[in-house]
Design an enzyme around this catalytic site. Sequence first.
Site, PDB file in Angstrom:
ATOM      1  N   GLU A  78      21.293  60.449  17.286  1.00  0.00           N
ATOM      2  CA  GLU A  78      20.232  60.063  16.352  1.00  0.00           C
ATOM      3  C   GLU A  78      20.800  59.469  15.067  1.00  0.00           C
ATOM      4  OE1 GLU A  78      18.589  62.437  19.431  1.00  0.00           O
ATOM      5  OE2 GLU A  78      20.230  62.937  18.055  1.00  0.00           O
ATOM      6  N   PHE A 101      11.929  62.947  20.045  1.00  0.00           N
ATOM      7  CA  PHE A 101      10.995  63.928  19.493  1.00  0.00           C
ATOM      8  C   PHE A 101      11.313  64.089  18.015  1.00  0.00           C
ATOM      9  CE2 PHE A 101      11.521  64.931  23.945  1.00  0.00           C
ATOM     10  CZ  PHE A 101      10.239  65.219  24.385  1.00  0.00           C
ATOM     11  N   ILE A 105      15.201  64.630  15.062  1.00  0.00           N
ATOM     12  CA  ILE A 105      15.568  63.701  13.991  1.00  0.00           C
ATOM     13  C   ILE A 105      16.546  64.324  12.995  1.00  0.00           C
ATOM     14  CG2 ILE A 105      13.819  64.223  12.215  1.00  0.00           C
ATOM     15  CD1 ILE A 105      13.271  61.174  12.091  1.00  0.00           C
ATOM     16  N   HIS A 147      11.096  70.592  20.391  1.00  0.00           N
ATOM     17  CA  HIS A 147      10.351  69.404  20.786  1.00  0.00           C
ATOM     18  C   HIS A 147       8.991  69.290  20.087  1.00  0.00           C
ATOM     19  CE1 HIS A 147      13.320  69.771  23.944  1.00  0.00           C
ATOM     20  NE2 HIS A 147      12.968  68.612  24.458  1.00  0.00           N
TER      21      HIS A 147
END
Length: 343
Positions: A78, A101, A105, A147
């Site tokens: 990410e 999801f 992040i 999630h």
Amino acid sequence: MSLISANKKNKTNDFALGQKNITMVQAITDALDVMLERDERVMLLGEDIGKNGGVFRATDGLQKKYGEDRVVDTPLSEAGIIGTGVGLAVNGMRPVLEIQFLGFIYPAFEQIATHVTRMRMRTRGELTVPMVIRAPYGAGVRAPEIHSDSTEAYFTHMPGIKVICPSSPYDAKGLLISAMEDPDPVLFMESMRLYRSGKEEVPEGYYKEEIGKGKKVKEGKDVTVITWGAMVKTAKEAADSMENRDIECDVIDVRTLYPLDQDIIADSVQKTGRVVIVHEAHETGGVGNDILSVINKQAFMYLKAPIEKVTGFDVPVPMFSLEDHYLPSAARIQTAIHKVYSF
């Protein structure tokens, strides 16, 4: 693709032609398709978004149509996705980055807080970061731990990034197109519960909805219910049921969490004098507190009752057996509406 060619826009028709009845995830795919064709600067990057079409198939078929240089499968990183997006954006591209999801992040948090949101200020306007970060969020789909987070308040606390959370296919397409054309970074939150939960008539082709403008989804005179995302449907269900008790509710979908539409909030509260704020994020530090601040500044003297909040609880989103209990329900919202009305 050279930056010279990347900065040339295709001359496509600006007018929508007809309507089609589609889900939210289809509306998002449609928005991406429109902008990939319209603007050669637009690129998509993310894990498994190319050949597989993404974990929710939001980018299904786009790599085949536009090629691997425009729809890019990235490594599982990410921080790498966001960092690459920053480099592309400051060099003239319009990257759209998918985080599988919202709860994934966090490894990219440093890139967003340190670079994405600060580049315009750091360079005194010399550089901007016109990028969109797409992130599915929210509980109610029986997903594993991490999630289902709804931690939008982390990002509304960062000056320099807009935060959008649509509740319908029409708004999702129009706001996503606006986000892709915005000169600054945008976090575009997509409720997983809403991806395929219903369909709506959506214009074909290109159209935009204004960022920073809320929408009234139900008209009433007695209580204002303010919410966004997946909670809009639940809040409207609760408000509809209160008509059996002769209580009429204004239901406001703020749509953009930063910047908030202060006018639509203040106008409704000044009319009703009673407020219920609903969000599925944890209560402490939630965006609901920012809405409270708006009301205190612009409508405090109109209040007829203390404001009620109906939110998720201050615990990590629980696993399957308790997930529905964690989420605000129509029954909890009804109780709050009755409480402020009967105060």
